[in-house]
Write a protein that holds these residues in place. Structure first.
Motif, short mmCIF file in Angstrom:
data_model
loop_
_atom_site.label_atom_id
_atom_site.label_comp_id
_atom_site.label_asym_id
_atom_site.label_seq_id
_atom_site.Cartn_x
_atom_site.Cartn_y
_atom_site.Cartn_z
N ARG A 88 0.83 -1.21 0.00
CA ARG A 88 0.00 0.00 0.00
C ARG A 88 0.86 1.26 0.00
N LEU A 89 2.10 1.18 0.50
CA LEU A 89 2.96 2.36 0.52
C LEU A 89 3.13 2.94 -0.87
N TRP A 90 3.34 2.07 -1.87
CA TRP A 90 3.61 2.57 -3.22
C TRP A 90 2.38 3.25 -3.81
N ASP A 91 1.21 2.75 -3.48
CA ASP A 91 0.00 3.42 -3.92
C ASP A 91 -0.14 4.78 -3.23
N ALA A 136 -5.79 13.98 -14.14
CA ALA A 136 -5.52 13.43 -12.81
C ALA A 136 -6.81 13.22 -12.02
N LEU A 137 -7.73 14.15 -12.14
CA LEU A 137 -9.01 14.02 -11.44
C LEU A 137 -9.82 12.86 -12.02
N ASP A 138 -9.77 12.68 -13.33
CA ASP A 138 -10.44 11.53 -13.93
C ASP A 138 -9.85 10.23 -13.41
N ALA A 139 -8.53 10.18 -13.27
CA ALA A 139 -7.89 8.98 -12.75
C ALA A 139 -8.34 8.69 -11.33
N MET A 140 -8.48 9.73 -10.53
CA MET A 140 -8.95 9.51 -9.15
C MET A 140 -10.38 8.97 -9.14
N GLU A 141 -11.21 9.53 -9.98
CA GLU A 141 -12.60 9.07 -10.06
C GLU A 141 -12.68 7.62 -10.52
N ASN A 142 -11.84 7.24 -11.46
CA ASN A 142 -11.96 5.94 -12.10
C ASN A 142 -11.07 4.85 -11.51
N ARG A 143 -9.96 5.24 -10.84
CA ARG A 143 -9.01 4.22 -10.39
C ARG A 143 -8.71 4.23 -8.90
N TRP A 144 -8.91 5.38 -8.25
CA TRP A 144 -8.37 5.53 -6.91
C TRP A 144 -9.40 5.56 -5.79
N MET A 145 -10.67 5.39 -6.09
CA MET A 145 -11.68 5.55 -5.05
C MET A 145 -11.55 4.51 -3.95
N ALA A 146 -11.18 3.28 -4.29
CA ALA A 146 -11.03 2.26 -3.25
C ALA A 146 -9.95 2.67 -2.26
N HIS A 147 -8.85 3.20 -2.77
CA HIS A 147 -7.77 3.64 -1.88
C HIS A 147 -8.22 4.84 -1.05
N LEU A 152 -6.79 6.01 6.67
CA LEU A 152 -6.24 7.34 6.46
C LEU A 152 -4.74 7.26 6.18
N ASP A 153 -4.31 7.92 5.11
CA ASP A 153 -2.89 7.98 4.81
C ASP A 153 -2.56 9.32 4.15
N MET A 154 -1.29 9.51 3.84
CA MET A 154 -0.86 10.80 3.31
C MET A 154 -1.36 11.04 1.90
N GLY A 155 -1.63 9.99 1.16
CA GLY A 155 -2.21 10.17 -0.17
C GLY A 155 -3.56 10.84 -0.10
N GLN A 156 -4.39 10.39 0.84
CA GLN A 156 -5.72 10.99 1.01
C GLN A 156 -5.61 12.45 1.43
N ILE A 157 -4.73 12.74 2.39
CA ILE A 157 -4.56 14.12 2.85
C ILE A 157 -4.11 15.01 1.70
N ALA A 158 -3.17 14.52 0.89
CA ALA A 158 -2.67 15.31 -0.24
C ALA A 158 -3.78 15.58 -1.26
N VAL A 159 -4.60 14.58 -1.55
CA VAL A 159 -5.70 14.76 -2.50
C VAL A 159 -6.69 15.78 -1.97
N ALA A 160 -7.05 15.67 -0.71
CA ALA A 160 -8.01 16.61 -0.13
C ALA A 160 -7.49 18.05 -0.19
N CYS A 161 -6.20 18.23 0.09
CA CYS A 161 -5.63 19.58 0.04
C CYS A 161 -5.56 20.09 -1.40
N ALA A 162 -5.27 19.19 -2.34
CA ALA A 162 -5.24 19.59 -3.75
C ALA A 162 -6.63 20.02 -4.23
N LEU A 163 -7.64 19.26 -3.88
CA LEU A 163 -9.00 19.62 -4.29
C LEU A 163 -9.44 20.93 -3.64
#
Length: 202
Positions: A88-91, A136-147, A152-163
């Protein structure tokens, strides 16, 4: 520790959200700083020769800069666990990099209108930056929702701050259109205390 930051910097916000999530906001003193590529302003040049924020000054050690370096350091320092072990770290790292790429493009769009003289602005270049955000937003909608719905991890925090930054600076682009799953996730994540406490001033 002393953090050179701007309250409108989404990169700094990632750090502030991490600190809030682990209950360590008081462990870091905030020092306001700002600058642009053509005017260093009050950027912490002694701490970061690149003249960028955020930069984290540590007692008896070199300053750290680049938000991903700082969040990784603080995650280790406070044993937060926002960079998981195993596959999961690499994701998580890839998702964080994608979110930071959104920010890079979105900020370059801002610089084009705020820093570059009007007669030298290049609309196609601006739209090219937005195309990166859009993909990138399309990729999140289509590929990253399960993650995004996982622990809670830093990927989620980064996405929330970007949005949040896209809303802050490019609201007219209406990124939520056609992305109902990501829009719902963002609304839920934005309701976290750590996010509400770090909203950029309008």
């Amino acid at each position: 520790m002393r953090l050179f930051y701007s309250p409108t910097s989404p990169y700094a916000r990632k750090i502030l959200v991490l600190l809030a999530e682990v209950g360590k906001s008081d462990a870091v003193t905030l020092e306001a700083a700002s600058g642009t590529p053509v005017n260093a302003g009050t950027a912490p040049l002694a701490q970061n020769p690149l003249g960028k924020i955020p930069a984290l000054e540590r007692e008896g050690a070199c300053a750290l800069y680049d938000s991903r370096v700082i969040t990784r350091y603080l995650d280790t320092h406070f044993e937060a666990g926002f960079y998981p072990q195993g596959a999961r770290l690499w994701d998580t790292l890839t998702l964080e990099a994608t979110a930071d790429g959104i920010l890079d493009a979105a900020i370059l769009m801002v610089y084009e209108t705020r820093v570059r003289p009007e007669e030298k602005r290049f609309d196609d270049w601006v739209e090219g930056q937005w195309a990166k955000v859009d993909r990138a937003l399309d990729a999140m909608e289509n590929r990253w929702m399960a993650h995004l719905h996982g622990p809670l991890d830093m990927g989620q925090i980064a996405v929330a701050c970007a949005l949040g930054y896209v809303d802050f600076r490019h609201d007219a682009r209406n990124w939520r259109e056609g992305r109902p799953a990501l829009a719902k996730w963002e609304a839920d994540f934005a309701a976290r205390d750590s996010m509400k406490a770090t909203v950029a001033p309008s």
